[in-house]
Design a protein around this motif. Sequence first.
Motif, PDB file in Angstrom:
ATOM      1  N   ASP A  80       2.000  -1.934   4.695  1.00  0.00           N
ATOM      2  CA  ASP A  80       2.735  -0.682   4.635  1.00  0.00           C
ATOM      3  C   ASP A  80       4.197  -0.943   4.971  1.00  0.00           C
ATOM      4  O   ASP A  80       4.506  -1.648   5.948  1.00  0.00           O
ATOM      5  N   HIS A 104       8.171   0.604   5.698  1.00  0.00           N
ATOM      6  CA  HIS A 104       8.800   1.781   6.297  1.00  0.00           C
ATOM      7  C   HIS A 104      10.313   1.540   6.339  1.00  0.00           C
ATOM      8  O   HIS A 104      10.792   0.694   7.097  1.00  0.00           O
ATOM      9  N   THR A 115      -3.655  -5.170   2.978  1.00  0.00           N
ATOM     10  CA  THR A 115      -2.516  -4.410   2.469  1.00  0.00           C
ATOM     11  C   THR A 115      -1.372  -4.448   3.473  1.00  0.00           C
ATOM     12  O   THR A 115      -1.549  -4.816   4.638  1.00  0.00           O
ATOM     13  N   PRO A 146       3.600   0.141  -5.401  1.00  0.00           N
ATOM     14  CA  PRO A 146       2.330  -0.036  -4.682  1.00  0.00           C
ATOM     15  C   PRO A 146       1.305  -0.741  -5.559  1.00  0.00           C
ATOM     16  O   PRO A 146       1.209  -0.487  -6.763  1.00  0.00           O
ATOM     17  N   ASN A 195       0.831  -1.208   0.000  1.00  0.00           N
ATOM     18  CA  ASN A 195       0.000   0.000   0.000  1.00  0.00           C
ATOM     19  C   ASN A 195       0.867   1.261   0.000  1.00  0.00           C
ATOM     20  O   ASN A 195       0.897   2.012  -0.961  1.00  0.00           O
ATOM     21  N   GLU A 196       1.608   1.473   1.069  1.00  0.00           N
ATOM     22  CA  GLU A 196       2.397   2.692   1.224  1.00  0.00           C
ATOM     23  C   GLU A 196       3.853   2.333   1.459  1.00  0.00           C
ATOM     24  O   GLU A 196       4.165   1.385   2.182  1.00  0.00           O
ATOM     25  N   ILE A 197       4.744   3.095   0.821  1.00  0.00           N
ATOM     26  CA  ILE A 197       6.183   2.903   0.985  1.00  0.00           C
ATOM     27  C   ILE A 197       6.780   4.209   1.491  1.00  0.00           C
ATOM     28  O   ILE A 197       6.792   5.211   0.778  1.00  0.00           O
ATOM     29  N   LEU A 198       7.259   4.197   2.723  1.00  0.00           N
ATOM     30  CA  LEU A 198       7.873   5.380   3.322  1.00  0.00           C
ATOM     31  C   LEU A 198       9.375   5.198   3.380  1.00  0.00           C
ATOM     32  O   LEU A 198       9.872   4.141   3.810  1.00  0.00           O
ATOM     33  N   LYS A 211      13.395   7.220  -4.127  1.00  0.00           N
ATOM     34  CA  LYS A 211      11.964   7.029  -4.321  1.00  0.00           C
ATOM     35  C   LYS A 211      11.663   5.539  -4.366  1.00  0.00           C
ATOM     36  O   LYS A 211      12.573   4.714  -4.564  1.00  0.00           O
TER      37      LYS A 211
END
Length: 597
Positions: free
Chosen positions: A194, A196, A192, A149, A123-126, A141
């Motif tokens: 996430d 980090h 999902t 995602p 879902n999210e890639i930090l 990036k």
Amino acid sequence: MLFLNFFLKFSLFFLLICLSSEAEARLLPFLSQDTYRVRIEGEMAPDIKNLLLAVSETYALKDRPIATPEMLRRRAANDIAPMTRALRSEGFYKSEISSEMRTRGEIPEIIFHVKTGPAYLINEILIISEDTEPSVQHLPKPKDLNLVPGTRARAPEILKGVDLLKNFFRERGTATPEVTLKTPVVRHSQKTVDLHYTYKSEPISLFGDLSVEGTRRVKPLYVENRIPWRKGELFRASHLNRFRSQLMQDGLFAIVDIHHPPLPDEDLFLPVHVNLIERSPRTIKAGVFHEPDTGTGIKVDWEHRNLRGMGERLNQSFTFAERKKESKTEYRIPDFMDKRQSLRLSGWVGEEESQAYKSEEGAFGARIFRQLCPLWSASTGVQYRLSRTTQQDETKTFGLISFPQELIRDQRNSILNPTKGMRVFWRVEPLRDTLDTDVWFLKLATGMSVHFPLIAEEKLIFSMRGSLGSIIGESNLSVPADERFYAGGGGSIRGYSYKSIGPEEKGTVVGGRSMVETGGELRWRMENNFGLVAFLDGGQVFTSSELQLEDEFYWGAGLGLRYYTDFAPFRLDVAFPLNRRSQDDSFQIYISIGQAF
């Protein structure tokens, strides 16, 4: 009393035999088996099923007999936990696995019932910096981590992101970046995950002094000429890899160890240390060979790779075969006038006999090779060749001076066993006969080979090649017979004899002024370093300088066996002519080192 004691002991012994026989009868179906079967049931991709079998102890030990059904059931039950973890690593966080044992047949069978459940998606890639003031001009990036995602959250790709992130900073000045993957956040309601990542990319480093240890016969200047950076330049890990590759490519060193401290000094300079172990500079090789092109023969090769301490290479080779005899000497001087250039001086004498002609020759020449950039190289030179050729009972003598020019783009990952990449060349060679100054012509050639991996791990490769050639300036028979184009043989159209394809006169192949060749191979590398190849070659030679593509092509097809070594694959090909003529054999066998192209 004595008789009573004997009777009691005998009865007890008989009872033990009966009990053990009954137990053996119950265990016989297991004790008598050489193996048991393991099967996985459920809807899943083949690679997922293979992964589950790879982590299963039940599957790994299936060739070992087991004593009781209970022990086999316990072994299968113990596999559920590692299988569950394996599915989680592939993005399946709600899997259901159960095991079942069936003993109805002659061989016991363990069945794992698997429901993978839905695939969880990224879902999210930090990517967050822990530096006080991020000093990297271009911040990383998600695409730099090869993560997208909406794709399945696979642990191998997520963990690989750590290495890719480190490489990102090592290419931008940080010698030892710190990268951490926090525990992924799994959202079961949304199915999902996430991700980090955190990093610390300080301090930035600059290339400092270079120290070299281990050179005895090799001069330190040889090593210094291959340094791809300057002192004070921003640190880049790819420069170290390129440096190591350049030191290894000439075969002077057995070990090249390049290392540096984790942090730069107070002036941000990072010293680089190189430890070298030199190889013996001399090599002698001898072997017996048989190939359809030249027949049975022997070859002796002697080489000195470091004649004067700067990697000067002297090579002397002798070939003595049924249809080819040659003695050749080559002297290579690296770093000639520029560290990107080398000079090669060569001379040879020999004779060759084929279906098309017989020739005797002696030649010498000089060529300068220059590496324009990592992918592009070029060469230019001059050569003089005195030859006497006999074709159709007519003997001619030529003294040809030529100026060969070549441009190459090579992005293959290997020379002798390429699995991906492309190589393209362009060749121009003007020639003039010094014995008959009215004879001059221009020889042009170009070609390309491409390699595509079709599956992961590069086990199945599709390779194809093509080449074109043309001679301009003289009529066909005015061009020396050994300079015209021919086809057929191990490096051309397999299945046909060496130089047996081309325009004919009075039943003799005389060669032509233009040619086209193509070929394709499907290469499958199996286990235990063996491989199989299916191939198709085709082409034609024409009398005129222009290609006559409407003419019928000659085609050859066959199968090959490969044995892969650390150096190169050994090649055995059996080829069949598909346009067989009366003079063609039913098949040809080729044995060599390295892939066909």
